[in-house]
Design an enzyme around this catalytic site. Structure first.
Site, PDB file in Angstrom:
ATOM      1  N   GLY A  58     -54.968-126.213   3.026  1.00  0.00           N
ATOM      2  CA  GLY A  58     -56.292-126.596   2.535  1.00  0.00           C
ATOM      3  C   GLY A  58     -56.570-128.036   2.919  1.00  0.00           C
ATOM      4  CB  CYS A  85     -50.172-126.916   5.055  1.00  0.00           C
ATOM      5  SG  CYS A  85     -50.818-128.527   5.521  1.00  0.00           S
ATOM      6  CE1 TYR A  86     -54.685-129.225  -1.829  1.00  0.00           C
ATOM      7  CE2 TYR A  86     -53.973-127.100  -2.697  1.00  0.00           C
ATOM      8  CZ  TYR A  86     -54.634-128.312  -2.870  1.00  0.00           C
ATOM      9  OH  TYR A  86     -55.220-128.603  -4.072  1.00  0.00           O
ATOM     10  CG  HIS A 176     -50.716-124.735   9.637  1.00  0.00           C
ATOM     11  ND1 HIS A 176     -51.477-124.197   8.631  1.00  0.00           N
ATOM     12  CD2 HIS A 176     -50.801-126.078   9.491  1.00  0.00           C
ATOM     13  CE1 HIS A 176     -52.018-125.163   7.916  1.00  0.00           C
ATOM     14  NE2 HIS A 176     -51.622-126.321   8.407  1.00  0.00           N
ATOM     15  CD  GLU A 178     -51.193-120.627   9.293  1.00  0.00           C
ATOM     16  OE1 GLU A 178     -49.970-120.742   9.161  1.00  0.00           O
ATOM     17  OE2 GLU A 178     -52.009-121.408   8.761  1.00  0.00           O
ATOM     18  CB  SER A 231     -75.933 -97.417  14.583  1.00  0.00           C
ATOM     19  OG  SER A 231     -74.598 -97.877  14.698  1.00  0.00           O
ATOM     20  N   GLY A 232     -74.021 -95.005  15.870  1.00  0.00           N
ATOM     21  CA  GLY A 232     -73.214 -94.720  17.060  1.00  0.00           C
ATOM     22  C   GLY A 232     -72.314 -95.894  17.416  1.00  0.00           C
ATOM     23  N   GLY A 233     -72.484 -97.027  16.710  1.00  0.00           N
ATOM     24  CA  GLY A 233     -71.590 -98.170  16.894  1.00  0.00           C
ATOM     25  C   GLY A 233     -70.254 -97.867  16.237  1.00  0.00           C
ATOM     26  CG  ASP A 235     -68.317-101.854  12.398  1.00  0.00           C
ATOM     27  OD1 ASP A 235     -67.207-101.749  12.956  1.00  0.00           O
ATOM     28  OD2 ASP A 235     -68.945-102.921  12.319  1.00  0.00           O
ATOM     29  CB  SER A 236     -72.261 -96.591  11.461  1.00  0.00           C
ATOM     30  OG  SER A 236     -72.625 -96.324  12.793  1.00  0.00           O
ATOM     31  CE  LYS A 377     -66.438-104.194  15.543  1.00  0.00           C
ATOM     32  NZ  LYS A 377     -67.788-104.029  14.983  1.00  0.00           N
TER      33      LYS A 377
END
Ligand code: XMP
Length: 521
Positions: A58, A85-86, A176, A178, A231-233, A235-236, A377
């Site tokens: 942080g 870290c923090y 870090h 990550e 929508s065909g994307g 996600d949907s 995603k």
């Protein structure tokens, strides 16, 4: 998530820019992770789903007034903790050690550092080279460790760069792990998850599907019905396939053909979802309605508003056909629902009501069904793949809600849509045939509302120009124009001029974002 061997990691966000990165690094190891703000950490732990805790970095100093903090009881629960870290400094302070600003300016570390590992470094450094290169970003450091802690690593300017207390199962890192600049960061994280915390890797596409489907069944019940704007994307599409697995034909998908789609898009959606997935798919042909509403409109913002409004009207009407559907399916993703700590230390309430298809109004008074709200995603793509969705859907380039309307400058007419569809189809299929689509974020054609003079055969032409736009990007926030092979451009240009009536000039957009945007409107 109930059994002992199926536990995740709770990540407490102290305001780091790397929180989502930590969450993804954990999930890459096959372990579920969830991000929470400090004030909700105790509540989040109470459901027993977490077998380890990560306290993030942080931007603040732990000794400042108003610095983010949480109930120090968290340290006594016997759940393995990794403080980064923090998170390390907060733990040290909570256990009565001492944190102070690095005495010399030179002792503040931002960037690479060599970490020397001590002789008895505990489980986190198993298999890690000594020394190892790590990424530091801190102005404060630990001066005195709490009782019972040993130093496991140090750098030239930071004597206590890593420490641990095996009895309390607390592991602290000033650097870090990550970020990829910490060369063996992933090994260190893996050691924390599997050696120190004894977790099991069971967050796999198969288990995500199984778990989500059973949660959907519990939420929707035996008789509940869901409508979803498809929508065909990606996600949907993935959301619809998951919901269908849970409730079959009680899911009603609505696909709105607004006349602003790309070549073959509607047919592809019909074939895939209705035929191959046997989905209850309702295609609403609203082409005329959208085009009428857009008649004479040239202002980009007005176009977008009109399309949004008509979409909602059409969707509301279509939904009346399903009076028993009280649930609305949406493809909301995890990054849209994460609450985070703002720079001032307080929680920012960012639970957006994010709408993937158009902008469906809040007052729809339907209960939301959001099967992707725990997923990033890349996980959505992985489970889509595991459920048999084809690569054309999973790797589909983003396509804006207002469709071709933001790629047709000036007035949108049926004729112009048709011209653009043909030119766009030639460009996209040529890019794909070359295998370049995998490295491009988006590639499409744009139609301009001006005309220029040309010559074809022996005749003068006076027609429209098409612009080719191809960009590389990580997240669409910034983008670089892509350098396409001259041979490909030559082929695309020839084909467009020869095959698409009313186009006599092909141009290339070589503007990055910023200063340009990806779309033209
Ligand atoms: P710009 O043009 O702002 O676009 O650089 C960034 C990304 O967002 C997409 N985009 C949209 N997506 N509805 C969407 O779902 C929209 O109204 C919309 N406008 C732009 C664009 O394709 C690019 O990937």
């Amino acid at each position: 998530m109930e059994t002992k061997n199926h536990k995740g990691v709770l990540i407490v966000d102290f305001g780091t820019q790397y929180c989502q990165l930590i969450a993804r690094r954990i999930r890459e190891q096959g372990i579920f992770s969830r991000i929470t703000v400090p004030s909700r950490a105790t509540e989040a732990l109470s459901d027993g789903n977490f077998g380890a805790i990560i306290l993030s970095g942080g931007p603040q100093s732990v000794y400042e007034e108003g610095a983010p903090s949480l109930d120090s009881e968290i340290l006594n629960k016997g759940i393995p903790i990794l403080g980064i870290c923090y998170g390390m400094q907060w733990t040290v302070q909570a256990l009565s050690g001492k944190v102070a600003p690095a005495a010399l300016k030179a002792a503040r570390e931002y960037g690479h550092a060599e970490l020397s590992i001590s002789d008895a470094p505990g489980p986190l450094f198993e298999g890690v080279e000594n020394p190892t290169r790590v990424w530091m970003s801190h102005g404060d450091q630990v001066e005195i460790l709490p009782e019972g802690f040993s130093v496991s690593g140090s750098t030239e300017t930071c004597a206590i760069a890593a420490a641990y207390n095996e009895t309390q199962r607390i592991y602290l890192l000033q650097f870090h792990p990550e970020v990829s600049h910490s060369i063996e960061g992933q090994t260190i994280l893996r050691n924390f998850l599997f050696q120190a915390a004894g977790l099991h890797a069971d967050w796999t596409p198969g288990s995500i599907v199984e778990e989500t489907v059973s949660e959907l069944r519990a939420q929707i019940g035996e008789a509940g019905e869901v409508i979803l704007g498809l929508s065909g994307g990606v996600d949907s599409s993935v959301a619809s396939v998951l919901i269908q697995r849970a409730i079959g034909k009680r899911l009603h998908c609505i696909f709105v053909d607004n006349g602003l789609l790309r070549a073959g898009e509607r047919e592809a959606v019909e074939t895939l979802f209705a035929r191959n997935f046997d989905m209850d798919l309702h295609v609403v042909d609203a082409q005329a309605r959208f085009l009428n509403a857009l008649k004479g409109v040239t202002d980009p913002e007005r176009k977008r508003k009109i399309i949004g409004r008509v979409f909602v009207e059409v969707f509301e009407e279509a939904k009346r056909e399903f009076p028993r559907a009280h649930f609305l399916g949406q493809g909301t993703l995890y990054p849209d629902v994460i609450e985070s700590v703002a720079a001032h230390g307080g929680a920012t309430s960012v639970i957006k009501s994010h709408h993937n298809v158009g902008g469906l109004p809040e007052e729809m008074e339907m209960e939301l069904v959001e099967p992707l709200r725990n997923l990033f995603k890349d996980e959505v793509r992985a489970i889509g793949h595991s459920m048999g969705l084809p690569p054309e859907v999973i790797d589909r380039q983003p396509f804006p809600g207002p469709g071709l309307a933001v790629r047709i400058l000036g007035e949108v007419t049926e004729n112009r849509c048709e011209i653009l569809r043909q030119a766009d189809h030639i460009f996209t299929t040529e890019v794909e045939a070359e295998g370049l689509h995998k490295s491009l974020w988006q590639y499409f054609a744009v139609l301009l509302p001006v005309r220029s003079v040309g010559v074809m055969g022996d005749a003068r032409t006076y027609e429209f120009p098409v612009v080719l736009r191809a960009v590389e990007s990580q997240d669409a926030m910034t983008a670089d124009w892509a350098s396409l092979p001259p041979e490909l451009l030559r082929r695309v240009s020839n084909r467009i001029i020869n095959e698409v009536p009313q186009v006599n000039r092909v141009t290339l957009d070589i503007t990055s974002k910023p200063p340009g945007t990806i779309e033209w409107e």
